[in-house]
Design an enzyme around this catalytic site. Structure first.
Site, PDB file in Angstrom:
ATOM      1  N   LYS A 200       4.676 -67.384  54.597  1.00  0.00           N
ATOM      2  CA  LYS A 200       4.063 -68.673  54.910  1.00  0.00           C
ATOM      3  C   LYS A 200       4.491 -69.668  53.842  1.00  0.00           C
ATOM      4  O   LYS A 200       4.232 -69.469  52.657  1.00  0.00           O
ATOM      5  CB  LYS A 200       2.545 -68.539  54.940  1.00  0.00           C
ATOM      6  CG  LYS A 200       1.832 -69.864  55.161  1.00  0.00           C
ATOM      7  CD  LYS A 200       0.348 -69.693  55.402  1.00  0.00           C
ATOM      8  CE  LYS A 200      -0.327 -71.039  55.561  1.00  0.00           C
ATOM      9  NZ  LYS A 200      -1.765 -70.900  55.825  1.00  0.00           N
ATOM     10  N   ARG A 210      -4.698 -79.775  58.826  1.00  0.00           N
ATOM     11  CA  ARG A 210      -5.711 -79.956  57.781  1.00  0.00           C
ATOM     12  C   ARG A 210      -6.621 -81.124  58.125  1.00  0.00           C
ATOM     13  O   ARG A 210      -7.818 -81.097  57.819  1.00  0.00           O
ATOM     14  CB  ARG A 210      -5.027 -80.162  56.423  1.00  0.00           C
ATOM     15  CG  ARG A 210      -4.313 -78.895  55.967  1.00  0.00           C
ATOM     16  CD  ARG A 210      -3.590 -79.087  54.646  1.00  0.00           C
ATOM     17  NE  ARG A 210      -2.737 -77.938  54.339  1.00  0.00           N
ATOM     18  CZ  ARG A 210      -1.846 -77.898  53.376  1.00  0.00           C
ATOM     19  NH1 ARG A 210      -1.685 -78.967  52.589  1.00  0.00           N
ATOM     20  NH2 ARG A 210      -1.113 -76.821  53.161  1.00  0.00           N
ATOM     21  N   LYS A 222      -0.675 -76.311  47.479  1.00  0.00           N
ATOM     22  CA  LYS A 222      -0.780 -74.875  47.715  1.00  0.00           C
ATOM     23  C   LYS A 222       0.464 -74.121  47.238  1.00  0.00           C
ATOM     24  O   LYS A 222       0.716 -72.993  47.636  1.00  0.00           O
ATOM     25  CB  LYS A 222      -1.050 -74.622  49.200  1.00  0.00           C
ATOM     26  CG  LYS A 222      -2.361 -75.250  49.699  1.00  0.00           C
ATOM     27  CD  LYS A 222      -2.788 -74.742  51.073  1.00  0.00           C
ATOM     28  CE  LYS A 222      -4.161 -75.294  51.486  1.00  0.00           C
ATOM     29  NZ  LYS A 222      -4.649 -74.719  52.760  1.00  0.00           N
ATOM     30  N   GLU A 238       8.325 -60.552  50.670  1.00  0.00           N
ATOM     31  CA  GLU A 238       6.919 -60.626  51.113  1.00  0.00           C
ATOM     32  C   GLU A 238       6.687 -59.761  52.355  1.00  0.00           C
ATOM     33  O   GLU A 238       5.662 -59.092  52.480  1.00  0.00           O
ATOM     34  CB  GLU A 238       6.542 -62.085  51.428  1.00  0.00           C
ATOM     35  CG  GLU A 238       6.367 -62.981  50.198  1.00  0.00           C
ATOM     36  CD  GLU A 238       5.015 -62.753  49.511  1.00  0.00           C
ATOM     37  OE1 GLU A 238       4.281 -61.828  49.906  1.00  0.00           O
ATOM     38  OE2 GLU A 238       4.703 -63.499  48.559  1.00  0.00           O
ATOM     39  N   LYS A 253       5.972 -68.680  59.157  1.00  0.00           N
ATOM     40  CA  LYS A 253       5.294 -69.946  59.448  1.00  0.00           C
ATOM     41  C   LYS A 253       5.743 -71.002  58.455  1.00  0.00           C
ATOM     42  O   LYS A 253       5.743 -70.714  57.256  1.00  0.00           O
ATOM     43  CB  LYS A 253       3.786 -69.723  59.334  1.00  0.00           C
ATOM     44  CG  LYS A 253       2.942 -70.958  59.464  1.00  0.00           C
ATOM     45  CD  LYS A 253       1.495 -70.625  59.225  1.00  0.00           C
ATOM     46  CE  LYS A 253       0.675 -71.889  59.369  1.00  0.00           C
ATOM     47  NZ  LYS A 253      -0.704 -71.668  59.033  1.00  0.00           N
ATOM     48  N   SER A 279       1.210 -77.396  63.548  1.00  0.00           N
ATOM     49  CA  SER A 279       0.736 -78.682  64.051  1.00  0.00           C
ATOM     50  C   SER A 279       1.798 -79.784  63.961  1.00  0.00           C
ATOM     51  O   SER A 279       1.969 -80.559  64.898  1.00  0.00           O
ATOM     52  CB  SER A 279      -0.528 -79.085  63.292  1.00  0.00           C
ATOM     53  OG  SER A 279      -0.316 -79.070  61.896  1.00  0.00           O
ATOM     54  N   TYR A 318       0.391 -74.481  70.006  1.00  0.00           N
ATOM     55  CA  TYR A 318      -0.596 -75.330  70.678  1.00  0.00           C
ATOM     56  C   TYR A 318      -0.190 -75.596  72.123  1.00  0.00           C
ATOM     57  O   TYR A 318      -0.987 -76.117  72.899  1.00  0.00           O
ATOM     58  CB  TYR A 318      -0.783 -76.638  69.883  1.00  0.00           C
ATOM     59  CG  TYR A 318      -1.243 -76.335  68.466  1.00  0.00           C
ATOM     60  CD1 TYR A 318      -2.555 -75.937  68.232  1.00  0.00           C
ATOM     61  CD2 TYR A 318      -0.349 -76.333  67.400  1.00  0.00           C
ATOM     62  CE1 TYR A 318      -2.972 -75.583  66.968  1.00  0.00           C
ATOM     63  CE2 TYR A 318      -0.750 -75.980  66.124  1.00  0.00           C
ATOM     64  CZ  TYR A 318      -2.065 -75.601  65.913  1.00  0.00           C
ATOM     65  OH  TYR A 318      -2.472 -75.230  64.660  1.00  0.00           O
TER      66      TYR A 318
HETATM   67  C1  PBG Z   1      -4.871 -72.212  56.312  1.00  0.00           C
HETATM   68  C2  PBG Z   1      -4.038 -72.427  57.532  1.00  0.00           C
HETATM   69  C3  PBG Z   1      -3.203 -73.539  57.711  1.00  0.00           C
HETATM   70  C4  PBG Z   1      -2.634 -73.425  58.980  1.00  0.00           C
HETATM   71  C5  PBG Z   1      -3.120 -72.251  59.549  1.00  0.00           C
HETATM   72  N1  PBG Z   1      -3.988 -71.633  58.624  1.00  0.00           N
HETATM   73  C6  PBG Z   1      -2.968 -74.713  56.841  1.00  0.00           C
HETATM   74  C7  PBG Z   1      -2.635 -74.520  55.433  1.00  0.00           C
HETATM   75  O1  PBG Z   1      -2.163 -73.466  55.010  1.00  0.00           O
HETATM   76  O2  PBG Z   1      -2.850 -75.457  54.694  1.00  0.00           O
HETATM   77  C8  PBG Z   1      -1.688 -74.435  59.551  1.00  0.00           C
HETATM   78  C9  PBG Z   1      -1.489 -74.432  61.015  1.00  0.00           C
HETATM   79  C10 PBG Z   1      -0.857 -75.655  61.559  1.00  0.00           C
HETATM   80  O3  PBG Z   1      -0.406 -76.583  60.833  1.00  0.00           O
HETATM   81  O4  PBG Z   1      -0.780 -75.732  62.796  1.00  0.00           O
HETATM   82  N2  PBG Z   1      -5.313 -70.971  56.013  1.00  0.00           N
END
Ligand code: PBG
Length: 328
Positions: A200, A210, A222, A238, A253, A279, A318
């Site tokens: 990720k 968010r 992060k 990982e 991701k 997203s 989505y």
């Molecule tokens: C956080 C989480 C995130 C997403 C899924 N789980 C955001 C982040 O890591 O800040 C993002 C999903 C998306 O943008 O559609 N645990």
């Protein structure tokens, strides 16, 4: 021309193209991410046009419709009330919390629907981080790894007790897969799967999500836990660690900007590989379509096909429900 080899022959008719097609999307490839909140109304999400934050009742209806179209699974993302957030996110392990209630409602209505839960602290954290935050002597933020993993285990057990089929840690703490497996097995949940967000990335493509959960970090970013977008070998590392710790499914991701990573991860493990079209990827397509610049449906299906072709066995998107309808 004297051309014995003419690749265009394999593209001549729709029937031949169907025969030689290497990758075909089906609704069974999709996992639908769903947002939920405590309210009794279904609310459009301002930062994610076309996506709704559901009441429990609305959620059950939406999941049922997606399921009826052939989508096998949903993954739950709760928006937690500000007054329930805390530094250690205790609400994340509340058996009467929003997520456990949603799991029970979904499994009661659709026992065959696969219910996946997000395991991470950010929706519950007053700091908006995926882990417990501490400030060191110099005032710098530190995200505590081992303390966070303990809390994630309690959260996953809470989801398992409520009837989740798969728990999906999206936090990127070290050692969480092994710890979750041990905790689940110790409580008799040997049959609950772990889908790990293994690779990720620290991505700007998560911005709209968010906004949807009002879960953005209050301070800092992060980057000390999510991966650097420049890295590919680290994704393999990982993935192999998560496989060794007992993950059942690994994930990359975001998806679209990381197709090379999906492909390399596909080659380094025999586990099923998931990819998350996040997203920001969704909204780039939606906004271009809304402006009339692209054919949204065609571009969305092409983007999803590309993710599958890269090596994803399943795609969190989505578009899951809409795309399942288009594919019918
Ligand atoms: C956080 C989480 C995130 C997403 C899924 N789980 C955001 C982040 O890591 O800040 C993002 C999903 C998306 O943008 O559609 N645990």
């Amino acid at each position: 021309m004297n051309l014995p080899i003419r690749p265009r022959r394999n593209r001549r008719t729709p029937a031949i193209r169907a025969l030689v097609r290497e990758n075909v999307l089906t609704p069974a490839d999709f996992i639908l991410p769903v947002f939920l909140h405590e309210d009794a109304t279904d609310t459009p999400i301002a930062s994610m046009p076309g996506v709704t934050r559901w009441s429990l009742e609305g959620l059950v209806k939406e999941a049922g419709e997606a399921h009826a179209l052939g989508v096998p699974a949903v993954v739950l993302f709760p928006k937690i009330e500000e007054n329930l957030k805390s530094a250690r996110g205790e609400e994340s392990a509340n058996d009467d919390g929003l997520v456990p209630r949603a799991i029970r409602a979904l499994k009661a209505a659709y026992p065959a629907l696969c219910v996946i839960t997000d395991v991470a602290l950010d929706p519950y954290s007053s700091d908006g981080h995926d882990g417990v935050v501490e400030r060191d002597a110099r005032g710098e933020l530190r995200i505590l790894n081992d303390e966070t993993v303990e809390i994630l285990c309690r959260q996953a057990l809470c989801h398992a007790r409520a009837g989740a089929d798969i728990v999906s840690p999206s936090d990127m703490m070290d050692g969480r897969i092994g710890a979750l497996r041990t905790a689940l097995d110790g409580a008799g949940f040997q049959d609950i799967s772990i889908m790990s967000y293994s690779a990720k990335y620290a991505s700007a493509f998560y911005g709209p999500f968010r906004g949807a959960l009002e879960s953005a970090p209050k301070e800092g970013d992060k980057k000390t836990y999510q991966m650097d977008p420049g890295n590919a070998r680290e994704a393999i590392r990982e993935t192999l660690i998560d496989e060794a710790e007992g993950a059942d499914i690994v994930m990359v991701k975001p998806a679209g900007p990381y197709l090379d990573i999906i492909s390399r991860v596909r080659d380094c493990t025999q586990l099923p590989v998931a990819a998350y079209q996040v997203s920001g990827e969704y909204l780039m397509i939606e906004s271009a379509a809304a402006a009339g610049w692209v054919d949204g449906r065609a571009v969305a299906l092409e983007a999803l096909t590309g993710i599958k072709r890269a090596g994803a066995d399943m795609i969190l998107t989505y578009y899951a429900k809409r795309a399942a309808g288009w594919l019918r």
